[in-house]
Write an enzyme that holds these catalytic residues in place. Structure first.
Site, PDB file in Angstrom:
ATOM      1  N   GLY A  13       0.845  -1.202   0.000  1.00 35.23           N
ATOM      2  CA  GLY A  13       0.000   0.000   0.000  1.00 35.23           C
ATOM      3  C   GLY A  13       0.873   1.242   0.000  1.00 35.23           C
ATOM      4  N   ASP A 154      -0.203   2.310   8.990  1.00 32.05           N
ATOM      5  CA  ASP A 154      -0.718   1.728  10.234  1.00 32.05           C
ATOM      6  C   ASP A 154       0.184   1.928  11.453  1.00 32.05           C
ATOM      7  OD1 ASP A 154      -2.904   0.789   8.925  1.00 32.05           O
ATOM      8  OD2 ASP A 154      -2.035  -1.170   8.489  1.00 32.05           O
ATOM      9  N   ARG A 290      -4.947   7.499   3.197  1.00 33.08           N
ATOM     10  CA  ARG A 290      -3.635   7.218   2.605  1.00 33.08           C
ATOM     11  C   ARG A 290      -3.073   8.414   1.857  1.00 33.08           C
ATOM     12  NH1 ARG A 290      -1.590   2.456   2.527  1.00 33.08           N
ATOM     13  NH2 ARG A 290      -2.968   0.671   2.776  1.00 33.08           N
ATOM     14  N   GLY A 565      11.139  31.587  15.473  1.00 34.77           N
ATOM     15  CA  GLY A 565      12.090  30.769  16.215  1.00 34.77           C
ATOM     16  C   GLY A 565      13.079  31.606  17.006  1.00 34.77           C
ATOM     17  N   GLN A 654       2.170  31.284  12.081  1.00 34.27           N
ATOM     18  CA  GLN A 654       2.901  30.135  12.631  1.00 34.27           C
ATOM     19  C   GLN A 654       2.500  29.799  14.069  1.00 34.27           C
ATOM     20  OE1 GLN A 654       7.309  30.628  11.357  1.00 34.27           O
ATOM     21  NE2 GLN A 654       6.318  32.561  10.948  1.00 34.27           N
TER      22      GLN A 654
HETATM   23  P1  ATP Z   1       0.768  -3.167   3.425  1.00 37.23           P
HETATM   24  O1  ATP Z   1       1.187  -2.784   4.806  1.00 37.23           O
HETATM   25  O2  ATP Z   1       0.251  -2.050   2.625  1.00 37.23           O
HETATM   26  O3  ATP Z   1      -0.092  -4.375   3.355  1.00 37.23           O
HETATM   27  P2  ATP Z   1       2.849  -4.913   2.576  1.00 37.23           P
HETATM   28  O4  ATP Z   1       4.228  -4.678   2.047  1.00 37.23           O
HETATM   29  O5  ATP Z   1       2.753  -5.694   3.841  1.00 37.23           O
HETATM   30  O6  ATP Z   1       2.153  -3.506   2.675  1.00 37.23           O
HETATM   31  P3  ATP Z   1       1.852  -7.105   1.001  1.00 37.23           P
HETATM   32  O7  ATP Z   1       0.704  -7.173   0.065  1.00 37.23           O
HETATM   33  O8  ATP Z   1       1.884  -8.036   2.146  1.00 37.23           O
HETATM   34  O9  ATP Z   1       1.954  -5.586   1.451  1.00 37.23           O
HETATM   35  O10 ATP Z   1       3.210  -7.317   0.178  1.00 37.23           O
HETATM   36  C1  ATP Z   1       3.517  -6.535  -0.962  1.00 37.23           C
HETATM   37  C2  ATP Z   1       4.256  -7.412  -1.957  1.00 37.23           C
HETATM   38  O11 ATP Z   1       5.461  -7.892  -1.364  1.00 37.23           O
HETATM   39  C3  ATP Z   1       3.494  -8.664  -2.371  1.00 37.23           C
HETATM   40  O12 ATP Z   1       2.573  -8.419  -3.396  1.00 37.23           O
HETATM   41  C4  ATP Z   1       4.618  -9.551  -2.815  1.00 37.23           C
HETATM   42  O13 ATP Z   1       5.048  -9.210  -4.108  1.00 37.23           O
HETATM   43  C5  ATP Z   1       5.722  -9.219  -1.850  1.00 37.23           C
HETATM   44  N1  ATP Z   1       5.693 -10.186  -0.738  1.00 37.23           N
HETATM   45  C6  ATP Z   1       4.915 -10.163   0.360  1.00 37.23           C
HETATM   46  N2  ATP Z   1       5.161 -11.223   1.173  1.00 37.23           N
HETATM   47  C7  ATP Z   1       6.118 -11.925   0.555  1.00 37.23           C
HETATM   48  C8  ATP Z   1       6.820 -13.157   0.850  1.00 37.23           C
HETATM   49  N3  ATP Z   1       6.575 -13.847   1.972  1.00 37.23           N
HETATM   50  N4  ATP Z   1       7.743 -13.598  -0.036  1.00 37.23           N
HETATM   51  C9  ATP Z   1       7.990 -12.907  -1.162  1.00 37.23           C
HETATM   52  N5  ATP Z   1       7.369 -11.769  -1.494  1.00 37.23           N
HETATM   53  C10 ATP Z   1       6.457 -11.272  -0.671  1.00 37.23           C
END
Ligand code: ATP
Length: 745
Positions: A13, A154, A290, A565, A654
């Site tokens: 995200g 988050d 966001r 300041g 300010q």
């Molecule tokens: P958010 O906090 O917005 O959910 P995030 O980075 O945790 O962000 P995810 O959808 O979990 O979001 O992961 C983003 C991308 O990272 C996935 O689409 C995938 O390409 C890669 N990814 C996530 N987990 C793994 C994993 N265990 N192994 C390899 N690639 C991963």
């Protein structure tokens, strides 16, 4: 470590502040002699290769610091989860000669990067065996170095105080709830506001505290009672009866009851409609949380983390394990990536197993304290005083210039004090009011609606008590039987409290515990790294400078922006960092004719080469002889018609405005701790005079015995100023050094 080419991607995200991080990574990388490739659309782009992986030059990341989202795009990629996908990714990386990767994303994205690093040599062996790359190519890139930055609204990562994007999301949430509160109050309505947070209640809880909401539901702390619906309806009814015109319930999207049953907006709405016997409105804030321009904090967090990522990469710190850049108490920290991810995973597992206490424990003390504070502040009425418990009489006053967050602090002190059974007295107009006996007892509802309010309802004064005032103050203290004093304010608050402390030998009435809570936009107080109000002022400056920058794009123009300041350059440097100013002038560093001439040369050179905008930020008293007018005249005259120069003195805007979420949260937290301090001292029969502050992430009380030693009285600032260390970051990012090729793209 011989990393020469690195790739940077944003994944998962999007989060506001990712662009600031990208800018810092690219520019610091170039400054240190690296080639930096932007990988577009996250891991999907890494797998697709081709024009999804492109070199980024200095100016490619110009003008992006104020933009939300990420200019290189973010995506989720199922393919990268599988080895096959990662094999393609490794091949594309090697085609560009990249063997360092900076990933900005959430848990999942960081896990993916770590897996990729661990598998690297194995992947390369497969590629060699398949004939996809030469053995020499594999030998030249024996390892992949990975550094991560947590981009997540988050604020759910372990080991770092904040994640990139969380503060901006909190801005969006508080803006929305403030707006909803005003309409809810006009119509005496009850509103449910659903905010993001599937596993983490940070946004909901902090949003609720910052806006003075009536109730909050978060995943880590389900309601205690089985009949929570009935209890909530009774609490809101009692609030109405006590005089509240609106009721706001904040709901995290992942909130559940104790049995793990989701508390959805619909469920809550139905329950409250039933319980209150009236129509209840619900607003789901959704993706607006966001988006939008990043807050000053997120810009500076992204910037410092990005800068630190390159340093970690080049220092070899990330050679043997993937590292995540974090921040603790305003300092950059390196967290092993696997530890950071594992801790977040554990919390999610505890939530699934309904071990809420365990999850709350792992979230840390400040979230727990915030939860308890919220429970008290949102009560319809206080607990009645306990029979037999001593009721303390505490007085609260402001001194110094008004600072956003003062009202929030008073509200917290009054409610927490009254709920503990004490009497809280308000003093109008600072020490002058105290001398004049302008003292009144505050009740629970007297501070209703103060959490989001700017200004200082109690009034404030810059007067530091002298001579006869001291006698009058002593009389007021005795007449009102004041047993403890909470002084919320800036320099004059500290000077005034110090005066009382020093005059104890002459006035025994001053032998009571006294505590100062730092509240000034200047951030120039001893014993604390941040004061209440500074974050709001910084955001006000940043949003005006953004507009100034936009207004100038059509012409060749240089702006000299003067910020407040006094002789403390905090606002100047931090706003310079957050707006990408090419030069920041502070009193600490000084301004000389020589430095102005050097800056003029740089401006002339830049505008000759096609630059359209110059942005210089100066602290109002950086140099009183070479003032803003002088600087503008000098640059205009000597610029030879190459560019216009305009001054912009931001002035009192300010000091005004509604406090930022951070200022509201810190004001609440510090007021609670000050109150506890006064209670404890009175219970022990001791009477220290102290000032509270945040130092390296910890709350400290410094004794007034040390006050004069800790300040530079002539320049009205503390001797130790942590933020001066950020000057090098600003210098590295603002202008390309001669080392950087003019355009590598
Ligand atoms: P958010 O906090 O917005 O959910 P995030 O980075 O945790 O962000 P995810 O959808 O979990 O979001 O992961 C983003 C991308 O990272 C996935 O689409 C995938 O390409 C890669 N990814 C996530 N987990 C793994 C994993 N265990 N192994 C390899 N690639 C991963």
């Amino acid at each position: 470590m011989a990393v020469k080419r690195i790739g940077v991607l944003t994944s998962g995200g999007d989060a506001s502040g990712m662009n600031a991080a990208l800018r810092a990574i690219v520019r610091t990388g170039l400054d240190r002699g690296l080639e930096v490739y932007g990988i577009y659309e996250g891991y999907r782009g890494l797998i697709d290769g081709g024009d999804k992986i492109r070199p980024l030059g200095w100016s490619d990341v110009g003008g992006i610091i104020q933009r939300g989202g990420t200019i290189i795009g973010s995506a989720r990629s199922e393919e990268f989860r599988a080895r096959e996908g990662r094999l393609k990714a490794a091949r594309n990386m090697l085609a560009c000669g990249i063997d360092g990767l900076v990933v900005i994303g959430g848990d999942g994205s960081l896990t993916g990067a770590d897996t990729f690093r661990r598998e690297w040599s194995d992947l390369l062996a497969t590629l060699v065996a398949d004939g996809a790359i030469t053995p020499e190519a594999a030998r030249n890139h024996p390892a992949l170095t990975v550094v991560g930055l947590v981009g997540s609204i988050d604020n759910d990562a372990a080991g770092t105080d904040m994640t990139i994007g969380a503060d901006t999301a909190l801005h969006r949430i508080t803006e929305a709830i403030d707006a909803i509160s005003s309409t809810a109050s006009s119509h005496r309505r009850t509103f449910i506001v659903e905010v993001m947070g599937r596993h983490c209640g940070y946004l909901a809880l902090m949003g609720a505290i910052a806006t003075g909401a009536d109730a909050v539901f978060i995943p880590e702390h389900p309601p205690e009672s089985d009949d929570w619906e009935g209890a909530l309806a009774s609490q809101l009814k009692a609030g109405h009866d006590a005089g509240r015109r609106d009721s706001i319930v904040v709901l995290a999207e992942g909130a559940t009851d104790r049995q793990g049953g989701p508390i959805t907006t619909e469920r809550l709405k139905a329950a409250l409609t039933r319980g209150l016997g009236e129509e209840v409105r619900a607003t789901v804030l959704g993706h607006m949380q966001r988006g939008g321009s990043p807050s000053a904090f997120d810009r500076n967090l992204g910037t410092t983390m990005g800068y630190a990522a390159i340093e970690a990469l080049l220092s070899g710190a990330a050679d043997t394990q993937s590292l995540v850049m974090g921040i603790r108490g305003n300092r950059v920290v390196h967290i092993p990536l696997d530890e950071c991810v594992a801790a977040s995973r554990t919390i999610n597992e505890l939530l699934t197993a309904r071990d809420y206490e365990g999850a709350m424990r792992l979230r840390g003390a400040s979230l727990n304290d915030a939860q308890r504070t919220m429970t008290t502040l949102s009560r319809a009425l206080p607990h009645p005083p306990q029979p037999g418990k001593r009721r303390i009489r505490l007085a609260v006053l402001h001194a110094g210039a008004p600072a956003p967050g003062m009202n929030t602090a008073v509200r917290a002190a009054v409610r927490l004090g009254i709920d503990d059974g004490h009497v809280v007295l308000g003093v109008r107009r600072g020490f002058i009011g105290l001398a004049g006996g302008d003292v009144f007892e505050m009740d629970w509802m007297s501070v209703n609606g103060w959490a989001p309010m700017g200004g200082a309802e109690l009034g404030t004064s810059r007067d530091v008590p002298e001579g006869r005032d001291l006698y009058a103050i002593a009389r007021t203290i005795e007449q009102h039987a004041i047993e403890g004093l909470l002084v919320i304010g800036g320099w004059e608050a500290y000077e005034g409290a110090h005066r009382l402390f020093e005059e104890r030998k002459n006035y025994p009435a001053f032998e009571i515990p006294i505590v100062c809570l730092p509240a000034t936009i200047d951030n120039n107080l001893p014993g604390t790294e941040l004061s209440i109000g500074a974050d709001t002022a910084l955001n006000s400056i940043v949003s005006v400078v953004d507009k100034i920058k936009q207004s100038a794009v059509a012409e060749q123009r240089c702006y000299v922006v003067e910020v407040m300041g006094r002789r403390c350059g905090y606002l100047a440097l931090m706003s310079g960092l957050a707006t990408g100013a090419e030069r920041v002038y502070t009193h600490e560093e000084g301004v000389t004719l020589k430095s102005l001439e050097a800056d003029l040369d740089v401006l002339v050179k830049g505008f000759t080469q096609g630059k359209r905008l110059g942005l210089l930020i100066r602290n109002e008293e950086a140099n009183t002889v070479y003032d803003t007018r002088f600087m503008c005249a000098l640059f205009e005259e000597e610029g030879g018609g190459l560019f216009d120069v305009r001054q912009s003195i931001l002035g009192h805007l300010q000091q005004g405005g509604d406090p930022s979420p951070f200022d509201r949260i810190q004001a609440t937290r510090l007021a609670r701790l000050c109150l506890r301090f006064l209670e404890d001292q009175i219970a022990q029969g001791t009477a220290p005079a102290s000032f509270i502050g945040m130092v390296s992430g910890k709350v400290e009380f410094s004794p007034f015995e040390d006050y004069t030693r800790m300040i530079d009285a002539e320049h009205r600032r503390p001797n130790a100023q942590w933020w001066l260390g950020l000057r090098s970051v600003n210098e590295a990012l603002a202008r390309p050094s001669p080392r950087v090729p003019r355009q590598t793209a």
